[in-house]
Motif scaffolding. Structure first.
Motif, PDB file in Angstrom:
ATOM      1  N   ASN A 129       0.855  -1.188   0.000  1.00 29.76           N
ATOM      2  CA  ASN A 129       0.000   0.000   0.000  1.00 29.76           C
ATOM      3  C   ASN A 129       0.893   1.240   0.000  1.00 29.76           C
ATOM      4  OD1 ASN A 129      -2.494  -1.458   0.129  1.00 29.76           O
ATOM      5  ND2 ASN A 129      -2.098  -1.814   2.299  1.00 29.76           N
ATOM      6  N   THR A 130       1.663   1.372  -1.054  1.00 30.95           N
ATOM      7  CA  THR A 130       2.615   2.463  -1.157  1.00 30.95           C
ATOM      8  C   THR A 130       1.899   3.761  -1.525  1.00 30.95           C
ATOM      9  OG1 THR A 130       3.120   1.456  -3.304  1.00 30.95           O
ATOM     10  CG2 THR A 130       4.746   1.196  -1.565  1.00 30.95           C
ATOM     11  N   PRO A 131       2.591   4.892  -1.463  1.00 27.05           N
ATOM     12  CA  PRO A 131       1.918   6.183  -1.638  1.00 27.05           C
ATOM     13  C   PRO A 131       1.345   6.368  -3.035  1.00 27.05           C
ATOM     14  CG  PRO A 131       4.097   6.464  -0.665  1.00 27.05           C
ATOM     15  CD  PRO A 131       4.009   5.050  -1.124  1.00 27.05           C
ATOM     16  N   SER A 132       0.403   7.293  -3.131  1.00 26.12           N
ATOM     17  CA  SER A 132      -0.107   7.714  -4.425  1.00 26.12           C
ATOM     18  C   SER A 132       1.018   8.383  -5.211  1.00 26.12           C
ATOM     19  CB  SER A 132      -1.250   8.707  -4.233  1.00 26.12           C
ATOM     20  OG  SER A 132      -0.753   9.904  -3.631  1.00 26.12           O
ATOM     21  N   ALA A 133       0.808   8.563  -6.492  1.00 26.66           N
ATOM     22  CA  ALA A 133       1.829   9.207  -7.326  1.00 26.66           C
ATOM     23  C   ALA A 133       2.140  10.607  -6.807  1.00 26.66           C
ATOM     24  CB  ALA A 133       1.355   9.264  -8.775  1.00 26.66           C
ATOM     25  N   GLU A 134       1.123  11.340  -6.384  1.00 21.62           N
ATOM     26  CA  GLU A 134       1.324  12.707  -5.889  1.00 21.62           C
ATOM     27  C   GLU A 134       2.147  12.711  -4.607  1.00 21.62           C
ATOM     28  OE1 GLU A 134      -1.359  16.653  -4.653  1.00 21.62           O
ATOM     29  OE2 GLU A 134      -2.300  14.670  -4.878  1.00 21.62           O
ATOM     30  N   ALA A 135       1.796  11.835  -3.667  1.00 20.79           N
ATOM     31  CA  ALA A 135       2.538  11.768  -2.407  1.00 20.79           C
ATOM     32  C   ALA A 135       3.962  11.281  -2.641  1.00 20.79           C
ATOM     33  CB  ALA A 135       1.819  10.855  -1.422  1.00 20.79           C
ATOM     34  N   ALA A 136       4.129  10.312  -3.537  1.00 16.47           N
ATOM     35  CA  ALA A 136       5.468   9.789  -3.826  1.00 16.47           C
ATOM     36  C   ALA A 136       6.363  10.872  -4.414  1.00 16.47           C
ATOM     37  CB  ALA A 136       5.371   8.603  -4.776  1.00 16.47           C
ATOM     38  N   GLN A 137       5.813  11.719  -5.283  1.00 23.52           N
ATOM     39  CA  GLN A 137       6.605  12.807  -5.855  1.00 23.52           C
ATOM     40  C   GLN A 137       7.119  13.745  -4.762  1.00 23.52           C
ATOM     41  OE1 GLN A 137       4.036  14.616  -8.786  1.00 23.52           O
ATOM     42  NE2 GLN A 137       4.871  13.377 -10.448  1.00 23.52           N
ATOM     43  N   LEU A 138       6.251  14.079  -3.819  1.00 23.36           N
ATOM     44  CA  LEU A 138       6.670  14.950  -2.721  1.00 23.36           C
ATOM     45  C   LEU A 138       7.727  14.253  -1.866  1.00 23.36           C
ATOM     46  CD1 LEU A 138       6.457  17.563  -1.136  1.00 23.36           C
ATOM     47  CD2 LEU A 138       4.515  16.563   0.116  1.00 23.36           C
ATOM     48  N   MET A 139       7.522  12.974  -1.558  1.00 22.13           N
ATOM     49  CA  MET A 139       8.524  12.228  -0.793  1.00 22.13           C
ATOM     50  C   MET A 139       9.876  12.249  -1.490  1.00 22.13           C
ATOM     51  SD  MET A 139       6.581   8.793   0.538  1.00 22.13           S
ATOM     52  CE  MET A 139       5.276   8.837   1.769  1.00 22.13           C
ATOM     53  N   GLN A 140       9.869  12.004  -2.797  1.00 18.50           N
ATOM     54  CA  GLN A 140      11.125  11.959  -3.546  1.00 18.50           C
ATOM     55  C   GLN A 140      11.839  13.302  -3.511  1.00 18.50           C
ATOM     56  OE1 GLN A 140       9.634  10.608  -7.326  1.00 18.50           O
ATOM     57  NE2 GLN A 140       9.158   8.554  -6.539  1.00 18.50           N
ATOM     58  N   ARG A 141      11.099  14.378  -3.666  1.00 15.55           N
ATOM     59  CA  ARG A 141      11.717  15.709  -3.647  1.00 15.55           C
ATOM     60  C   ARG A 141      12.271  16.034  -2.268  1.00 15.55           C
ATOM     61  NH1 ARG A 141       7.718  18.199  -5.546  1.00 15.55           N
ATOM     62  NH2 ARG A 141       6.849  19.273  -3.746  1.00 15.55           N
ATOM     63  N   VAL A 142      11.504  15.734  -1.222  1.00 21.75           N
ATOM     64  CA  VAL A 142      11.937  16.019   0.143  1.00 21.75           C
ATOM     65  C   VAL A 142      13.173  15.204   0.501  1.00 21.75           C
ATOM     66  CG1 VAL A 142      11.297  15.675   2.565  1.00 21.75           C
ATOM     67  CG2 VAL A 142       9.707  16.816   1.013  1.00 21.75           C
ATOM     68  N   VAL A 143      13.156  13.926   0.170  1.00 24.56           N
ATOM     69  CA  VAL A 143      14.286  13.052   0.499  1.00 24.56           C
ATOM     70  C   VAL A 143      15.572  13.560  -0.145  1.00 24.56           C
ATOM     71  CG1 VAL A 143      15.284  10.780  -0.042  1.00 24.56           C
ATOM     72  CG2 VAL A 143      13.033  10.946   1.047  1.00 24.56           C
ATOM     73  N   TRP A 144      15.523  13.924  -1.406  1.00 26.87           N
ATOM     74  CA  TRP A 144      16.735  14.378  -2.095  1.00 26.87           C
ATOM     75  C   TRP A 144      17.270  15.668  -1.465  1.00 26.87           C
ATOM     76  CZ3 TRP A 144      20.543  12.345  -4.168  1.00 26.87           C
ATOM     77  CH2 TRP A 144      21.333  12.947  -5.168  1.00 26.87           C
ATOM     78  N   ASP A 145      16.359  16.562  -1.086  1.00 24.33           N
ATOM     79  CA  ASP A 145      16.782  17.797  -0.414  1.00 24.33           C
ATOM     80  C   ASP A 145      17.436  17.488   0.932  1.00 24.33           C
ATOM     81  OD1 ASP A 145      15.854  19.358  -2.491  1.00 24.33           O
ATOM     82  OD2 ASP A 145      13.952  19.879  -1.503  1.00 24.33           O
TER      83      ASP A 145
END
Length: 314
Positions: free
Chosen positions: A286-302
């Motif tokens: 039950n992984t995140p939606s595409a929208e939530a995953a995009q935010l996670m990816q951006r935050v993690v890289w920062d």
């Protein structure tokens, strides 16, 4: 791998004294030495890695499996976990590891001492128990981090060694976000990572997963929710009655932590990684939606690039 010289980390002064299993440092001197150590980022790995994970349920089995799916062909891993197990309990042969048989009943288990001492791994990820303050006080965290790091380094000097920064219970009276902000320097660096570096003279880098979770929660709060996630509790498991677990992540939380491992280990921007992954047993997570995953990816890289001790260039 960055060479850690005794001259650089000791700084020419008596920075530490050993008493009761705990190292006490002059904060300013230690911070200066650490800045020298982490000023040079690690080089990005040339290809897929073989990784060993040592820890407990905040490693689990699904999170490393998600990491392997993010990387793709060639990445492999082994692990040893227990229930709330400290680095000391994994090290000492006479210490009981709670839940050992159940936690390690899978094909990726490999006994920790033999595995880390084999030299087979490109990276070794070490995880300390929760609560970190208790791990320091009662389980000699810096000493055992140094022991595991030394074992890995002696077996293979180019092995990259990481300390996985976790978090504390969501119902902590001091505030979950406040604790994550405070504890990074107070505990993870000043009382675990830096003393271990001094003791072992082996470079250990940081996987800032607690920082990534806190940054994502703040981003969610600022936007009023994203892709079905509205609070930190949406990253944590729930029991059959719907009560939120205060420490264990659910699939969405595991995805965020796996992203942080991916960005740190591979020095890659996780933007665009798939958000639909499987658990270790092959069932859809039950992984995140595409929208939530995009935010996670951006935050993690920062977050990963903001901390020099991750080894990733800013």
């Amino acid at each position: 791998m960055i060479a850690l010289s005794r001259r650089v980390f000791l700084g020419g002064a008596a920075l530490a004294s050993l008493g009761g299993g705990t190292w006490f440092f002059r904060r300013a001197q230690v911070q200066d030495c650490a800045k020298d150590l982490y000023a040079m980022p690690l080089t990005a790995p040339n290809g897929p890695m073989q990784v060993y994970h040592l820890g407990h349920s905040l490693v689990g089995h699904d999170m490393p499996a998600m990491l392997a799916q993010m990387v793709g062909a060639g990445h492999s891993f082994h692990s040893q976990t227990g229930w709330g197990t400290s680095l000391r309990e994994h090290w000492e042969p006479d210490e009981a590891i709670n839940g050992f048989e159940r936690s390690n009943d899978h094909a990726q288990h490999r006994p920790a001492r033999a595995a880390i001492g084999s030299g087979d791994y490109d990276a070794v990820v070490l995880t300390e128990m929760v609560e970190i303050a208790d791990a320091i006080r009662y389980h000699d965290s810096p000493d055992y981090l140094a022991r595991w790091a030394s074992l890995a380094h002696e077996a293979r000097p180019d092995t990259r060694i990481y300390l996985y920064e976790t978090w504390h219970h969501t119902d902590d009276g001091n505030g979950w976000l406040n604790r994550i902000d405070r504890d990074l320097d107070k505990y993870w660096r000043d009382e675990v990572l830096y003393p271990a570096l001094h003791h072992s003279e082996v470079p250990v880098h940081l996987i800032p997963a607690g920082q990534a979770m806190a940054a994502f929660v703040r981003a969610v709060e600022q936007t009023g929710g994203v892709g079905g996630i509205v609070s930190l509790h949406d990253l944590f498991s729930r029991d059959d009655n719907g009560r939120s677990d205060t420490i264990h992540f659910n699939d969405q939380g595991a995805y965020l932590v796996a992203l942080t491992h991916y960005a740190t280990l591979y020095h890659r921007d996780p933007a665009g990684l798939p958000h639909q992954l499987n658990r270790a047993d092959g069932t859809p997570a039950n992984t995140p939606s595409a929208e939530a995953a995009q935010l996670m990816q951006r935050v993690v890289w920062d977050v990963v690039r903001a901390h020099p001790d991750s080894g990733v260039a800013a």
